[in-house]
Design an enzyme around this catalytic site. Structure first.
Site, mmCIF file in Angstrom:
data_model
loop_
_atom_site.group_PDB
_atom_site.id
_atom_site.type_symbol
_atom_site.label_atom_id
_atom_site.label_comp_id
_atom_site.label_asym_id
_atom_site.label_seq_id
_atom_site.Cartn_x
_atom_site.Cartn_y
_atom_site.Cartn_z
ATOM 1 N N CYS A 120 0.823 -1.208 0.000
ATOM 2 C CA CYS A 120 0.000 0.000 0.000
ATOM 3 C C CYS A 120 0.864 1.269 0.000
ATOM 4 O O CYS A 120 1.412 1.604 -1.031
ATOM 5 C CB CYS A 120 -0.991 -0.037 1.154
ATOM 6 S SG CYS A 120 -2.508 0.840 0.770
ATOM 7 N N HIS A 230 -3.588 -5.324 0.698
ATOM 8 C CA HIS A 230 -3.062 -5.687 2.026
ATOM 9 C C HIS A 230 -2.977 -7.187 2.202
ATOM 10 O O HIS A 230 -3.846 -7.798 2.812
ATOM 11 C CB HIS A 230 -3.912 -5.046 3.123
ATOM 12 C CG HIS A 230 -3.692 -3.591 3.227
ATOM 13 N ND1 HIS A 230 -2.775 -3.029 4.078
ATOM 14 C CD2 HIS A 230 -4.225 -2.570 2.510
ATOM 15 C CE1 HIS A 230 -2.757 -1.729 3.895
ATOM 16 N NE2 HIS A 230 -3.624 -1.430 2.954
ATOM 17 N N GLU A 232 -1.035 -8.676 4.174
ATOM 18 C CA GLU A 232 -0.718 -9.007 5.565
ATOM 19 C C GLU A 232 -1.969 -9.385 6.352
ATOM 20 O O GLU A 232 -1.891 -10.024 7.396
ATOM 21 C CB GLU A 232 0.004 -7.826 6.246
ATOM 22 C CG GLU A 232 -0.873 -6.742 6.812
ATOM 23 C CD GLU A 232 -1.491 -5.805 5.749
ATOM 24 O OE1 GLU A 232 -1.148 -5.944 4.549
ATOM 25 O OE2 GLU A 232 -2.314 -4.941 6.137
HETATM 26 N N1 LIG Z 1 -2.153 6.652 2.592
HETATM 27 C C1 LIG Z 1 -2.054 6.005 1.309
HETATM 28 C C2 LIG Z 1 -1.710 4.534 1.516
HETATM 29 C C3 LIG Z 1 -2.870 3.766 2.060
HETATM 30 C C4 LIG Z 1 -2.527 2.695 3.052
HETATM 31 O O1 LIG Z 1 -1.376 2.281 3.229
HETATM 32 N N2 LIG Z 1 -3.586 2.263 3.748
HETATM 33 C C5 LIG Z 1 -3.464 1.362 4.840
HETATM 34 C C6 LIG Z 1 -3.779 2.094 6.141
HETATM 35 C C7 LIG Z 1 -4.118 1.171 7.269
HETATM 36 C C8 LIG Z 1 -3.169 -0.018 7.372
HETATM 37 O O2 LIG Z 1 -1.950 0.200 7.526
HETATM 38 O O3 LIG Z 1 -3.616 -1.162 7.259
HETATM 39 C C9 LIG Z 1 -3.351 6.121 0.532
HETATM 40 O O4 LIG Z 1 -4.380 6.517 1.147
HETATM 41 O O5 LIG Z 1 -3.357 5.788 -0.660
#
Ligand SMILES: N[C@@H](CCC(=O)NCCCC(=O)O)C(=O)O
Length: 259
Positions: A120, A230, A232
């Site tokens: 992400c 995600h 993970e």
């Molecule tokens: N802020 C960026 C990346 C989005 C992101 O990494 N979301 C995950 C947030 C929660 C987590 O870590 O699981 C965007 O908004 O594109």
């Protein structure tokens, strides 16, 4: 011996203090999915008193011990000034400390063949670090859907959101043995211009790039992969997610053995 993998931290003010932290679901996915010892990597450290000097990360010292780097997701965004754009979101969503570490670390890790896995925000960081750009609000761009997480509890937020088409012959296609996968989606931002030297691994139905690998790394048999979703999240329950972390762990083990 298990390889040592560094997970880059976010800076987050909380309970009157500033924390450098990584969510446990990321740490568990690396420790269990990649069968590695994971350590948290803080970026630039600032004193509570601005009169004191900040302490930047020592990349050479990190490279002396790390067998891989994991770039977790984060609600924060890469500073758009880095890719030549103006700020089009609340500056509270910036994380300069993390940018100070992640961007030079990504470039140096690729040069050294150190295994990299981005998720992400980490996916977006790799694209920017290697010369690409981002859309700051994908859902405002003509032709793209809304990739933000659905309202609801955390199981809903991280549940399957859309399919991705895996590029035939790509790393992810090879890991899964299938042309499609269902993934979750929790992002405002997304790839605008793909950095030179990145090969698309997956696209969303609206065409948005959702995964890539670094061509120069693959050409040398090294691992440098990133996904916008995600993996993970309950990685053990999803064939592609578990295969991805296992591949990352194998790459880190190979790197450790080559030292
Ligand atoms: N802020 C960026 C990346 C989005 C992101 O990494 N979301 C995950 C947030 C929660 C987590 O870590 O699981 C965007 O908004 O594109």
């Amino acid at each position: 011996m298990r390889p040592l993998i560094g997970a880059i931290a976010d800076v987050k003010p909380s309970h009157k203090h500033v924390w450098h932290r990584v969510q446990e679901k990321y740490l568990y996915a690396v420790a269990h999915g990649a069968d590695a010892q994971v350590v948290i990597l803080p970026g630039t450290l600032s004193a509570v008193d601005a009169s004191q000097p900040a302490v930047p990360p020592d990349l050479e010292r990190l490279f002396a011990v790390l067998d891989g780097v994991f770039l977790p997701g984060s609600p924060s965004n890469v500073n758009p000034a880095i890719y030549g754009s103006g700020l089009d979101f609340d500056d509270k969503l910036l994380d300069q400390s993390r940018d100070d570490l992640s961007l030079p670390l990504i470039r140096a890790a690729v040069d050294r063949g150190l295994p990299l896995l981005g998720v992400c925000r980490g996916f977006q960081e790799m694209n920017v670090a290697l010369g690409g750009t981002l859309h700051q609000h994908v859902h405002d761009i003509e032709g793209y859907g809304d990739h933000r997480e659905p309202d609801g509890d955390v199981e809903t937020e991280y549940g399957p959101a859309h399919e991705v088409e895996l590029v035939e012959g790509g790393i992810l296609n090879g890991l899964l043995g299938s042309a499609r996968a269902r993934v979750n989606s929790l992002h405002h931002q997304g790839i605008d211009r793909l950095a030179p030297g990145l090969a698309v691994e997956a696209r969303a139905p609206d065409g948005l790039v959702e995964a890539f690998h670094v061509e120069a790394a693959a050409a040398r048999g090294h691992f440098a992969v990133a996904v916008q979703w995600h993996p993970e999240w309950r990685a053990w329950s999803d064939p592609l997610s578990s295969a991805l972390f296992a591949a990352f762990g194998r790459a880190a083990r190979t790197y450790a053995a080559s030292r």
